[in-house]
Design a protein around this motif. Structure first.
Motif, short mmCIF file in Angstrom:
data_model
loop_
_atom_site.label_atom_id
_atom_site.label_comp_id
_atom_site.label_asym_id
_atom_site.label_seq_id
_atom_site.Cartn_x
_atom_site.Cartn_y
_atom_site.Cartn_z
N ASN A 8 11.85 77.91 122.99
CA ASN A 8 10.65 76.81 123.80
C ASN A 8 10.61 78.16 125.08
N MET A 9 9.38 77.56 125.82
CA MET A 9 8.45 78.44 127.18
C MET A 9 9.17 79.76 127.49
N HIS A 10 10.22 78.91 128.13
CA HIS A 10 11.60 80.13 128.61
C HIS A 10 11.69 81.63 128.11
N LYS A 13 8.61 83.25 127.23
CA LYS A 13 8.21 84.72 127.42
C LYS A 13 8.85 85.70 127.65
N ILE A 31 5.02 77.40 120.18
CA ILE A 31 6.26 77.04 121.51
C ILE A 31 6.11 75.59 122.01
N THR A 32 7.53 75.32 122.69
CA THR A 32 7.58 73.94 122.73
C THR A 32 8.61 73.48 124.24
N LYS A 33 7.59 72.53 125.11
CA LYS A 33 7.56 72.60 126.63
C LYS A 33 8.58 70.99 126.01
N TYR A 38 4.37 72.67 122.16
CA TYR A 38 3.38 72.59 123.43
C TYR A 38 1.96 73.55 123.17
#
Length: 135
Positions: A8-10, A13, A31-33, A38
């Motif tokens: 996931n995005m977090h 990062k 990367i997923t959102k 995404y």
């Protein structure tokens, strides 16, 4: 490797360096959102530019005598070459007949035929050192 990695995005990062390494080594990193794909993380691969024939036409000029070497340059190079030849192949010392180093009646060193180094510079006086056959 070639694994499919979804984060996931977090998480992306916080682990961007590790994910970039995995993508560079061949893993597919997505990367997923909100649970949906995404972004794809892909390594940068340089693509060669297509060649365009005649793209520099008219921009490059060459003189008609580009392949003629100026005489003063040739003379300067010849002087350098001859100076180096003298340093690399100094003349052997003259040994007079009857000195005990040469037999009586032997000609001095510099009476022998010249040896050419193949580049137009003849070096005389080595015939006694290399023998009569040029060894």
């Amino acid at each position: 490797m070639n694994e499919l990695v979804q984060v996931n995005m977090h998480e992306a990062k916080s682990k961007l360096s590790q994910l970039a390494e995995r993508a560079w080594h061949g893993d597919k990193v997505v990367i997923t959102k909100a649970g949906k794909p995404y972004l794809d993380l892909l390594p940068n691969v340089d693509t060669p530019r297509a060649r365009k024939p005649r793209r520099l036409k008219g921009k490059i000029r060459m003189s008609a005598d580009f392949d003629k070497t100026p005489g003063d340059l040739v003379d300067g190079l010849r002087a350098v070459y001859e100076a180096l030849a003298v340093l690399m192949f100094p003349k052997p010392p003259q040994i007079p007949c009857g000195s005990g180093l040469a037999r009586d009646g032997d000609p001095p060193f510099n009476n022998g035929p010249a040896i050419s180094n193949g580049a137009g510079l003849a070096i005389s006086g080595y015939s006694r050192l290399v023998g009569s056959r040029g060894e």
